[in-house]
Scaffold this motif. Structure first.
Motif: not given
Length: 312
Positions: A80-97, A180-184, A186-189, A286-288
């Motif tokens: 999920f850190e890598e997903a945050g790096r590229v701003l991968l869109p979609g309900p990634l966390i909900a689908t993963h869980l 997992l949101t924190a991981a995203e 982190l990747g964006s940061a 990041a705001w969202i």
């Protein structure tokens, strides 16, 4: 306790990075943004979603006996850190869980979103095949991020506990969603920090790279420190899975993502505020994210309660 990555974890991170940067690089990100502008809201790339499923992104923590990859929470955080790096869109966390609980979620055939009662929001409601939770009466909400369509829950569902009422512990999925949101974040940061440093090295003013000026150096140094502190906290929380550790990691990652994107804008100067720059997309996402899974307020309250209990 040793939080250093193993060789297998480094290989996993590299593999996910190559997959995402190859499939959703800067050009694909821009194409998705322009498509969202034309159609008025984010449109999910179902083919990409299935590719993620085939690569094991959603089934990463699902046991091998159930058709999953059989990895743990630290590996999910890296993905999920890598997903945050590229701003991968979609309900990634909900689908993963939902992998293992909702048919088709693990393989990317089913898009799952969830009702965030703490935040009063639902992401990607119109695109989801399955909604976990009660989204009845949810109304469209203008989103600052073109790639995160939002719906707002009615006021009774969105309201938190009354002032002074005891706060019930969050269920495991809510804690994992926060981590997992924190991981995203982190990747964006990390990406905005790298972007700022690269620009500071190549952009010249008065015959010198702007990175030679102390004011710019201080901005980049501050970004780097926040990223590394957040990284240590997020990685540690992925090992301990302790609610207080997750709350602290979330606060640090939110700060690193939001402040990092703002500082990256400053390093870029006037061009950083233009639509052509990708920096504003990181800031908006990041705001969202700061409102997801209870957001900073819930994390602050949980961490304060833990600290108060420890000194009682």
């Amino acid at each position: 306790m040793d939080f250093r990555l193993t060789d297998d974890q480094r290989a996993l991170r590299q593999g996910v990075r190559e997959l995402l940067e190859g499939r959703f690089g800067p050009d694909a990100l821009r194409a998705a943004v322009h498509r969202a502008e034309r159609e008025g809201e984010g449109v999910l790339d179902r083919e990409l979603w299935r590719e993620l499923g085939a690569a094991g992104f959603f089934a990463l923590r699902l046991p091998e006996a159930d058709g999953g990859v059989g990895q743990g929470l630290p590996e999910a955080v890296l993905a999920f850190e890598e997903a945050g790096r590229v701003l991968l869109p979609g309900p990634l966390i909900a689908t993963h869980l939902a992998a293992g609980a909702v048919a088709g979620a693990a393989g990317g055939e089913t898009v799952v979103t969830s009702v965030d009662v703490d935040g009063g929001l639902v992401e990607w409601l119109d695109e989801a095949d399955v909604v976990r939770g009660d989204a009845a009466g949810a109304e469209p909400l203008a989103s600052v991020d073109p790639l995160t369509p939002l719906h707002r829950l009615p006021a009774p569902a969105a309201g938190g506990p009354r002032s002074g009422a005891p706060r019930t512990p969050r269920p495991p999925d809510a804690l994992l969603a926060s981590l997992l949101t924190a991981a995203e974040q982190l990747g964006s940061a990390a990406r905005t920090c790298e972007t700022a440093v690269q620009h500071a090295r190549t952009r010249q003013q008065f015959g010198r790279p702007i990175g030679a000026f102390q004011a710019v150096q201080h901005l980049c140094a501050g970004m780097f420190v926040r990223v590394e502190v957040a990284r240590a906290a997020v990685y540690a929380a992925s090992v301990t899975a302790d609610p207080a550790d997750i709350a602290a990691a979330r606060l640090l990652a939110d700060e690193a993502a939001v402040r990092g994107a703002r500082d990256c804008l400053q390093v870029h100067g006037g061009m950083g505020f233009t639509w052509e720059s990708d920096v504003h997309l990181h800031l908006k996402r990041a705001w969202i994210r700061t409102h997801r899974a209870g957001g900073s307020t819930r994390s602050e309250e949980e961490l304060a309660e833990e600290l108060a209990a420890g000194t009682a």
